[in-house]
Scaffold this motif. Structure first.
Motif, PDB file in Angstrom:
ATOM      1  N   HIS A  31      11.286   3.045  -5.628  1.00 50.56           N
ATOM      2  CA  HIS A  31      10.054   2.354  -5.225  1.00 50.56           C
ATOM      3  C   HIS A  31      10.385   1.307  -4.172  1.00 50.56           C
ATOM      4  O   HIS A  31      11.210   0.420  -4.400  1.00 50.56           O
ATOM      5  CB  HIS A  31       9.454   1.688  -6.472  1.00 50.56           C
ATOM      6  N   ASP A  33       9.170  -1.685  -1.776  1.00 54.62           N
ATOM      7  CA  ASP A  33       8.110  -2.698  -1.650  1.00 54.62           C
ATOM      8  C   ASP A  33       8.056  -3.259  -0.243  1.00 54.62           C
ATOM      9  O   ASP A  33       8.900  -4.071   0.139  1.00 54.62           O
ATOM     10  CB  ASP A  33       8.355  -3.842  -2.647  1.00 54.62           C
ATOM     11  N   HIS A  68       5.265   1.148  -1.388  1.00 60.39           N
ATOM     12  CA  HIS A  68       4.143   0.343  -1.864  1.00 60.39           C
ATOM     13  C   HIS A  68       3.789  -0.606  -0.723  1.00 60.39           C
ATOM     14  O   HIS A  68       4.484  -1.587  -0.493  1.00 60.39           O
ATOM     15  CB  HIS A  68       4.604  -0.400  -3.127  1.00 60.39           C
ATOM     16  N   MET A  70       2.199  -3.409   0.934  1.00 61.41           N
ATOM     17  CA  MET A  70       1.496  -4.686   0.750  1.00 61.41           C
ATOM     18  C   MET A  70       1.352  -5.300   2.144  1.00 61.41           C
ATOM     19  O   MET A  70       2.039  -6.252   2.527  1.00 61.41           O
ATOM     20  CB  MET A  70       2.290  -5.592  -0.201  1.00 61.41           C
ATOM     21  N   ASP A 181       3.378  -1.549 -12.350  1.00 58.80           N
ATOM     22  CA  ASP A 181       4.382  -2.197 -11.521  1.00 58.80           C
ATOM     23  C   ASP A 181       4.313  -3.708 -11.695  1.00 58.80           C
ATOM     24  O   ASP A 181       3.306  -4.335 -11.360  1.00 58.80           O
ATOM     25  CB  ASP A 181       4.103  -1.839 -10.044  1.00 58.80           C
TER      26      ASP A 181
END
Ligand code: DX5
Ligand code: ZN
Length: 226
Positions: A31, A33, A68, A70, A181
């Protein structure tokens, strides 16, 4: 319930070793970020496509990478992450205008599409897109950093998605994966597994806890099976 490491809290000067230990511990999904210094509350920058490209080159083609996002402009920049080698792009519903367009663009580009919601975001914003989504991510911390405390108040939201996905599967629809998460450790992994989570992201609980990644992973996995 599968476990996927977030590398956010890793020592970035030794990232290759950290990733290698995760792979030798049996991890096959990582994963990533991505924060752009603007969208998350604490305005952090983490890393972008350049680092992801190196990770993909280091790992070869078989490890599954999700990113992910953001970021404020996922709808304009998602292709950079696809070109860098991710398999799944997870965008914040709070930060995009046209989820349908993004989902179909991602699918046309040959990657999977996910939507993610902050702890306070109503599932009703994502439910209309569920049948086209490969994954829904429920945040159990406020996005911005690793090592935060788990927010149990997302239970209701997780169970709403769980029953909607089960209904979708039972009527022959897509098996949308349900991911959580933030703040997942060995003391609460079983709790979220029992809520019906398919995949839990674990950052500090794997990378910055007392044991090796493999020991920490075993501890979390056995806590689920206890
Ligand atoms: C937070 C990130 C999470 C975080 C998880 O904004 O999206 O993936 O790194 O780290 P832990 O497991 O330490 O909460
Ligand atoms: Zn994350």
């Amino acid at each position: 319930m599968r476990i996927t490491p977030s590398i956010l809290t890793a020592d970035f000067t030794r990232l290759g070793d950290t990733i290698d230990s995760a792979i030798s511990a049996g991890i096959d999904w990582i994963h990533l970020d991505v924060m752009d210094g603007n969208w998350v509350v604490n305005k952090t920058i983490t890393f972008g496509p350049a680092l992801i490209r190196s990770i993909r080159e280091h790992l070869g083609p078989d490890i599954f990478l999700d990113c992910h996002l953001m970021v404020t402009n996922a709808e304009e920049t998602w292709r950079q992450y696809v070109d860098a080698g991710v398999n799944l792009v997870i965008a914040h519903i709070e930060a995009i205008e046209n989820p349908n367009t993004l989902i179909s663009d991602l699918h046309s580009a040959g990657v999977q599409a996910g939507l993610v919601l902050n702890p306070s975001t109503d599932p009703a914003l994502v439910l209309p897109y569920l049948s086209d989504l490969d994954l829904v991510l429920v945040m159990s911390v406020i996005p911005g950093k690793g090592g935060q405390s788990f927010m149990p108040e997302v239970e209701e939201k997780v169970k709403t998605f769980r029953s909607a996905i089960d209904e979708q599967i039972n009527s022959g629809g897509r098996n949308t994966l349900l991911m959580i998460d933030g703040g997942i450790k060995s003391h609460n992994a079983k709790l979220v597994a029992d809520w019906g989570i398919d995949i839990a992201v674990v950052g500090s609980g794997l990378i910055n806890s007392k044991g090796t990644i493999s020991e920490n992973l075993d501890e979390i996995r056995s806590s689920i099976n206890d």
